[in-house]
Design an enzyme around this catalytic site. Sequence first.
Site, mmCIF file in Angstrom:
data_model
loop_
_atom_site.group_PDB
_atom_site.id
_atom_site.type_symbol
_atom_site.label_atom_id
_atom_site.label_comp_id
_atom_site.label_asym_id
_atom_site.label_seq_id
_atom_site.Cartn_x
_atom_site.Cartn_y
_atom_site.Cartn_z
ATOM 1 N N ARG A 1 0.779 -1.343 0.068
ATOM 2 C CA ARG A 1 0.024 -0.177 0.396
ATOM 3 C C ARG A 1 0.653 1.159 0.002
ATOM 4 O O ARG A 1 0.455 1.931 0.567
ATOM 5 C CB ARG A 1 -1.159 0.389 1.511
ATOM 6 C CG ARG A 1 -2.045 -0.624 1.315
ATOM 7 C CD ARG A 1 -2.666 -0.502 0.256
ATOM 8 N NE ARG A 1 -2.266 -1.372 -1.579
ATOM 9 C CZ ARG A 1 -3.219 -3.411 -1.017
ATOM 10 N NH1 ARG A 1 -3.305 -3.392 0.301
ATOM 11 N NH2 ARG A 1 -2.097 -4.089 -1.956
ATOM 12 N N SER B 1 -11.257 0.412 3.162
ATOM 13 C CA SER B 1 -10.349 0.575 5.042
ATOM 14 C C SER B 1 -9.848 1.637 5.548
ATOM 15 O O SER B 1 -8.980 2.811 4.142
ATOM 16 C CB SER B 1 -8.926 -0.801 4.444
ATOM 17 O OG SER B 1 -9.748 -2.291 4.024
ATOM 18 N N GLU C 1 -5.191 5.442 6.244
ATOM 19 C CA GLU C 1 -5.030 4.534 5.240
ATOM 20 C C GLU C 1 -5.161 5.946 4.082
ATOM 21 O O GLU C 1 -4.694 6.109 3.071
ATOM 22 C CB GLU C 1 -5.912 3.650 4.670
ATOM 23 C CG GLU C 1 -5.243 3.205 2.003
ATOM 24 C CD GLU C 1 -6.208 1.747 2.211
ATOM 25 O OE1 GLU C 1 -6.233 0.865 2.673
ATOM 26 O OE2 GLU C 1 -6.698 1.979 1.779
#
Length: 354
Positions: free
Chosen positions: A162, A246, A348
């Site tokens: 990520r 998320s 995130e």
Amino acid sequence: MEQDQPLAPLTSLRLGGPARYLARCTSNGDLREALVWAAERGVSVHVLGGGSNTLFDDAGFDGLVLHVGLQGVDILRADEAALVTAGAGEDWDGLVAHCVADDLSGIECLSGIPGLVGATPIQNVGAYGQQVADSIVEVRALERSTLEEVTFSNVDCDFAYRTSRFKGADRDRYIITRVTYRLSRSRPEIRYPELTRRLQADGVDLQALAPGRVASGAVRDAVIAVRRSKSMVLDEGDANTRSAGSFFLNPTLSEVQLESLQERWADQGGEATDIPTFANVQGYKVAAAWLVERSGFARGTRRGSAGISQNHALALVNHGDSAADLLGLAAEIVTTVETTFGVTLEREPVYVPR
Ligand SMILES: Cc1cc2nc3c(=O)[nH]c(=O)nc-3n(C[C@H](O)[C@H](O)[C@H](O)COP(=O)(O)OP(=O)(O)OC[C@H]3O[C@@H](n4cnc5c(N)ncnc54)[C@H](O)[C@@H]3O)c2cc1C
């Protein structure tokens, strides 16, 4: 240049006040012009794609929001492989659907992810065992300070879980304009147990399906079905849809940190094997959803107009119009997980202050 434009409708969370200025750019020329305009006036710039990983402040953004809308898809075929180059403003899921229909595999597990092509390298978008780092060949970008065009190879991008150089050392330095992916007419490889179970439940035997469109199409359908069951596709009919996916990354722990987590869990009467843990080269990735739920945050928890999705423990949902409520809930979760397990969760989505 548009002025005082509401930002909430440009994001999947539907949060945030107005942008002082908004420029919708569909070419490199537009991007350069907008950057020069902002530099001449000392106005700060925020680059926006589909807004599905962005949380604007309630007060809005006191600068120029530059929406990247460069279009175009070009497919260069050689035997069973293809190089697919897409403009940063192309819809990501539209590109996945296009490639699957065109007999190509390699990004089908990334079906249903909202947002635009240009953002996919930023956080190395990934799901269900695939990530764009596996298929990206080249990223083209404009350097914001020099207005020069720059080309990055896959290795140059420093992809990891990520993240990439565009989210790390070179955050806010470049505007991505085009991305090239290498795909092929092959049978998808399923690396994610939940997806395997879904395909089995649907009676799909991938090995029996023709490679390319048929096999990738079956995987795409299964991925979208699984995502829909977790409110992980955008769907205005779903009460949990106003999210950024998320909200927290799965933390990667060292061996010492993992042992400490296991001890804390044992103090609560749990077993080390209860903790969903995946060893990788960096250490031990622990499921953030497990940490959140075991810290006392049930799905459906509400704080003011913010809540936790009823279908996904990591998705924070906006039920009203307050970014402050959402940030407050996120902060409460981070503090509680820290106190309970000694693990710090990292956000995130990108929060853009005024
Ligand atoms: C329901 C839902 C499910 C999701 N599921 C997943 C998932 O499974 N896996 C996953 O990885 N993500 C997931 N996400 C997060 C998100 O969809 C992805 O991160 C997506 O790539 C963001 O794209 P965007 O265009 O909306 O980016 P934005 O939110 O517009 O921008 C995100 C960041 O990228 C920067 N940026 C955007 N475009 C450019 C550009 N052209 N050049 C330079 N910087 C740029 C922005 O400045 C910002 O910092 C999900 C989100 C939602 C709402």
